[in-house]
Motif scaffolding. Structure first.
Motif, PDB file in Angstrom:
ATOM      1  N   ASP A  28       3.133 -75.960   6.401  1.00 49.03           N
ATOM      2  CA  ASP A  28       4.425 -74.897   6.308  1.00 49.03           C
ATOM      3  C   ASP A  28       3.647 -73.509   6.685  1.00 49.03           C
ATOM      4  N   GLN A  29       3.609 -73.088   8.034  1.00 52.40           N
ATOM      5  CA  GLN A  29       3.234 -71.781   8.228  1.00 52.40           C
ATOM      6  C   GLN A  29       3.926 -70.695   7.730  1.00 52.40           C
ATOM      7  N   GLU A  30       5.178 -70.747   7.579  1.00 50.61           N
ATOM      8  CA  GLU A  30       6.188 -69.766   7.043  1.00 50.61           C
ATOM      9  C   GLU A  30       5.556 -69.507   5.663  1.00 50.61           C
ATOM     10  N   ALA A  31       5.267 -70.753   4.780  1.00 55.74           N
ATOM     11  CA  ALA A  31       4.725 -70.575   3.495  1.00 55.74           C
ATOM     12  C   ALA A  31       3.505 -69.884   3.649  1.00 55.74           C
ATOM     13  N   LEU A  32       2.690 -70.184   4.448  1.00 54.29           N
ATOM     14  CA  LEU A  32       1.405 -69.398   4.663  1.00 54.29           C
ATOM     15  C   LEU A  32       1.448 -68.107   4.503  1.00 54.29           C
ATOM     16  N   ARG A  33       2.381 -67.585   5.592  1.00 55.85           N
ATOM     17  CA  ARG A  33       2.451 -66.119   6.069  1.00 55.85           C
ATOM     18  C   ARG A  33       3.041 -65.538   4.676  1.00 55.85           C
ATOM     19  N   ALA A  34       4.221 -66.024   3.956  1.00 55.80           N
ATOM     20  CA  ALA A  34       4.348 -65.291   2.753  1.00 55.80           C
ATOM     21  C   ALA A  34       3.164 -65.071   1.772  1.00 55.80           C
ATOM     22  N   VAL A  35       2.500 -66.276   1.650  1.00 54.01           N
ATOM     23  CA  VAL A  35       1.246 -65.883   0.380  1.00 54.01           C
ATOM     24  C   VAL A  35       0.300 -65.037   1.088  1.00 54.01           C
ATOM     25  N   THR A  36      -0.106 -65.108   2.327  1.00 48.79           N
ATOM     26  CA  THR A  36      -1.082 -64.124   2.747  1.00 48.79           C
ATOM     27  C   THR A  36      -0.684 -62.654   2.841  1.00 48.79           C
ATOM     28  N   SER A  37       0.629 -62.477   2.919  1.00 53.69           N
ATOM     29  CA  SER A  37       1.365 -61.165   2.666  1.00 53.69           C
ATOM     30  C   SER A  37       1.303 -60.664   1.445  1.00 53.69           C
ATOM     31  N   GLU A  38       1.572 -61.820   0.504  1.00 58.21           N
ATOM     32  CA  GLU A  38       1.384 -61.020  -1.103  1.00 58.21           C
ATOM     33  C   GLU A  38      -0.136 -60.673  -1.403  1.00 58.21           C
ATOM     34  N   LEU A  39      -0.885 -61.859  -0.790  1.00 50.89           N
ATOM     35  CA  LEU A  39      -2.347 -61.487  -1.245  1.00 50.89           C
ATOM     36  C   LEU A  39      -2.790 -60.133  -0.476  1.00 50.89           C
ATOM     37  N   ALA A  40      -2.278 -59.773   0.360  1.00 54.25           N
ATOM     38  CA  ALA A  40      -2.474 -58.434   1.200  1.00 54.25           C
ATOM     39  C   ALA A  40      -2.157 -56.937   0.512  1.00 54.25           C
ATOM     40  N   THR A  41      -1.106 -57.465  -0.749  1.00 55.94           N
ATOM     41  CA  THR A  41      -0.752 -56.251  -1.665  1.00 55.94           C
ATOM     42  C   THR A  41      -1.536 -56.266  -2.734  1.00 55.94           C
ATOM     43  N   GLN A  42      -2.237 -57.389  -3.193  1.00 64.15           N
ATOM     44  CA  GLN A  42      -2.934 -57.338  -4.340  1.00 64.15           C
ATOM     45  C   GLN A  42      -4.085 -56.128  -4.526  1.00 64.15           C
TER      46      GLN A  42
ATOM     47  N   ASP B  62      -1.876 -76.531   0.294  1.00 58.72           N
ATOM     48  CA  ASP B  62      -0.821 -75.674  -0.600  1.00 58.72           C
ATOM     49  C   ASP B  62      -1.243 -74.285  -0.373  1.00 58.72           C
ATOM     50  N   PRO B  63      -0.502 -73.660   0.359  1.00 63.48           N
ATOM     51  CA  PRO B  63      -0.976 -72.088   0.366  1.00 63.48           C
ATOM     52  C   PRO B  63      -0.713 -71.147  -1.188  1.00 63.48           C
ATOM     53  N   GLN B  64      -0.028 -71.746  -1.950  1.00 64.62           N
ATOM     54  CA  GLN B  64       0.173 -71.056  -3.275  1.00 64.62           C
ATOM     55  C   GLN B  64      -1.124 -71.248  -3.954  1.00 64.62           C
ATOM     56  N   ARG B  65      -2.132 -72.079  -3.641  1.00 62.53           N
ATOM     57  CA  ARG B  65      -3.300 -72.206  -4.351  1.00 62.53           C
ATOM     58  C   ARG B  65      -4.058 -70.943  -4.042  1.00 62.53           C
ATOM     59  N   LEU B  66      -4.071 -70.351  -2.852  1.00 64.58           N
ATOM     60  CA  LEU B  66      -4.619 -69.062  -2.521  1.00 64.58           C
ATOM     61  C   LEU B  66      -4.491 -67.974  -3.622  1.00 64.58           C
ATOM     62  N   LEU B  67      -3.082 -68.286  -3.892  1.00 58.58           N
ATOM     63  CA  LEU B  67      -2.797 -67.171  -5.017  1.00 58.58           C
ATOM     64  C   LEU B  67      -3.585 -67.262  -6.409  1.00 58.58           C
ATOM     65  N   ALA B  68      -3.677 -68.604  -6.504  1.00 57.89           N
ATOM     66  CA  ALA B  68      -4.186 -69.171  -7.875  1.00 57.89           C
ATOM     67  C   ALA B  68      -5.799 -68.783  -7.788  1.00 57.89           C
ATOM     68  N   ALA B  69      -6.471 -69.083  -6.548  1.00 61.87           N
ATOM     69  CA  ALA B  69      -7.531 -68.531  -6.333  1.00 61.87           C
ATOM     70  C   ALA B  69      -8.110 -67.228  -6.807  1.00 61.87           C
ATOM     71  N   TYR B  70      -7.010 -66.354  -6.192  1.00 62.53           N
ATOM     72  CA  TYR B  70      -7.148 -64.984  -6.333  1.00 62.53           C
ATOM     73  C   TYR B  70      -7.128 -64.550  -7.858  1.00 62.53           C
ATOM     74  N   ARG B  71      -6.323 -65.095  -8.590  1.00 63.49           N
ATOM     75  CA  ARG B  71      -5.996 -64.935 -10.013  1.00 63.49           C
ATOM     76  C   ARG B  71      -7.272 -65.508 -10.768  1.00 63.49           C
ATOM     77  N   SER B  72      -7.685 -66.691 -10.571  1.00 62.41           N
ATOM     78  CA  SER B  72      -8.738 -67.237 -11.251  1.00 62.41           C
ATOM     79  C   SER B  72     -10.026 -66.371 -10.885  1.00 62.41           C
ATOM     80  N   SER B  73     -10.289 -65.800  -9.815  1.00 64.11           N
ATOM     81  CA  SER B  73     -11.367 -64.989  -9.412  1.00 64.11           C
ATOM     82  C   SER B  73     -11.240 -63.692 -10.336  1.00 64.11           C
ATOM     83  N   ALA B  74     -10.033 -63.143 -10.143  1.00 61.39           N
ATOM     84  CA  ALA B  74      -9.927 -61.804 -10.983  1.00 61.39           C
ATOM     85  C   ALA B  74     -10.247 -62.122 -12.555  1.00 61.39           C
ATOM     86  N   THR B  75      -9.699 -63.272 -13.038  1.00 60.17           N
ATOM     87  CA  THR B  75      -9.956 -63.603 -14.488  1.00 60.17           C
ATOM     88  C   THR B  75     -11.541 -63.661 -14.558  1.00 60.17           C
TER      89      THR B  75
END
Length: 454
Positions: A33-47, A160-173
């Motif tokens: 799902d490329q649209e889901a990927l774009r939404a996640v990477t856009s959110e990552l870019a604001t973190q 699952d692109p949502q796992r990119l956000l989970a990886a970011y949160r786990s890395s921050a922890t």
């Protein structure tokens, strides 16, 4: 230090940061799902960034010292981190293992040790096949928790692109805990005995305790002489991982507000793997445009021409500390293949930091079917690495090891004499076998001897 967020999703981005999208990118997942990927990477870019440009600059200076023989890099951690293992106890034990190894190396060889974890981002793994077959069922390969799940079901193996956000949160922890442990008193050199509590009697632990006693006596002497111990209270500890998943690395790239230069703020140090170091590939192009210190894995097929061309792409001006070559030849090949590579790079004249990865070239399958390594092979490759550099008058700059602070049984041998049956007791890795805490300490004592002789 402040940084600006830069998120432009096109090739007009500063420094051509998105040119990699036009190139071949190996070892990337087939996102459904490329649209889901774009939404996640856009959110990552604001973190917020996970690390800062100034920290990466400091590491580059230290790696430059390692290239001159004025320091030594100790880089260790899991083959592949998992979200479930991001706990305070696991992170503490890995840090403790690296700190103990560093103490042995520092005191045994009288050289500063750069401490770096394969931590806080090592969630993606390259695979030799895109699929895995079990009992006649074929599914997409497990590529690390940042992409899909290890569970062998069709649903779990969908990227699952949502796992990119989970990886970011786990890395921050993880980074938060790493900073707490290394800056909050846990890493105080006067606690070297406490780091060994809870481990069973064993020759490696007994040797460490004796070593810690010598350090205690030296500290008491210095204290009596009026020395200032502030420098012993904390340590600098850097994060690193393989920069494999470009859909994660690119959104976490930021422009430094001081200089206008790009830094990949997912980690202090990123490396390009053996499978993705193509000169015309996406990974080399992307990482050539960020200012982090970089590593490249070089295996037994690497040539002098490959190495020099990588220098041309990644460090054309020969900036000290910018580029590290991490060699992974295998114990049986390192003495034959490494000399020509080192000589050729030395003849080029631009500095690199040479680091030994004695793990990935020594994989075997045990008689009972476990993916493993022999501790003797791991040590023999390190020994060969030192022998080659000693014979050429060049500098062995560091060690890159897969290890854990746990009492696992994944690598054969060591003073525990783990055998095929022993592997079945505590084999927990999802990908590659790791040295356990005891084997890691054994390695540190042996490498300290090699450093003294180099």
């Amino acid at each position: 230090m402040s940084v600006q967020s830069e998120t432009a999703p096109d090739t007009a981005a500063p420094g051509g940061l998105d040119r990699w999208r036009e190139l071949r990118a190996l070892q990337q997942p087939a996102w459904p799902d490329q649209e889901a990927l774009r939404a996640v990477t856009s959110e990552l870019a604001t973190q917020p960034p996970l690390v800062f440009a100034g920290e990466a600059d400091n590491l580059r200076e230290r790696l430059a010292a390692a290239s001159r023989g004025e320091a030594f890099l100790l880089q260790g951690g899991d083959c592949a981190e998992t979200f479930a293992e991001i706990t305070a106890d696991n992170i503490r034990d890995k840090i403790k293992t690296i700190l103990q190894m560093a103490v042995v190396l520092t005191y045994g060889a009288s050289i500063p040790i750069i401490k770096m974890g394969r931590m806080a981002g090592q969630f993606a793994k390259p695979r030799s096949s895109d699929v895995e077959t079990r009992d006649g069922v074929t599914l997409p390969a497990y590529r690390g928790d940042i992409i899909n799940s290890f569970e062998f079901t069709a649903e779990s193996r969908i990227p699952d692109p949502q796992r990119l956000l989970a990886a970011y949160r786990s890395s921050a922890t993880s980074l938060n805990l790493i900073r707490a442990f290394t800056q909050g008193g846990f890493a105080d050199l006067r606690r070297v005995h406490e780091w060994n509590r809870g481990f069973l009697d064993n020759p490696a632990y007994a040797a460490y305790d004796a070593f810690a006693g010598e350090i205690d006596r030296a500290i008491r002497f210095m204290q009596a002489a009026g020395a200032d111990f502030d420098a012993l209270r904390t340590v600098d500890f850097y994060s690193s991982h393989e920069g494999l998943l470009l859909d994660y690395e690119r959104p976490l790239t930021r422009i430094d507000s001081r200089t206008g230069l790009a830094y990949d703020c997912s980690a202090h140090f990123l490396w390009i793997g053996e499978r993705t170091r193509q000169l015309d590939g996406a990974h080399v192009d992307f990482f050539s445009r960020v200012r982090n210190p970089l590593g490249v894995k070089l295996g037994p097929t690497s040539t002098v021409a490959d190495a020099v061309a990588l220098i041309d792409r990644l460090n054309p001006d020969g900036e000290p500390g910018r580029l590290t070559f991490i060699t992974r030849m295998g114990a049986g090949k390192v003495r034959d293949l490494l000399p020509a590579l080192v000589e050729g790079v030395a003849a080029d004249g631009r500095p690199v930091t040479w680091v030994c990865d004695p793990m990935h070239g020594n994989g075997i399958t045990s008689g009972n079917g476990y993916k493993t390594r022999r501790f003797t092979d791991v040590i023999d490759e390190v020994r060969g690495f030192f022998e080659v550099h000693r014979s050429l008058g060049t500098v062995p700059g560091g060690l890159h090891v897969e290890l854990t602070g746990d009492d696992v049984t994944e690598v054969l041998g060591g003073s525990e004499e783990i055998d095929d049956v022993g592997l079945t007791r505590r084999y927990t890795t999802l990908v590659d076998p790791r040295l356990n805490h005891q084997q890691s300490l054994e390695m540190a004592f042996l490498v300290a001897e090699m450093l003294r002789d180099s």
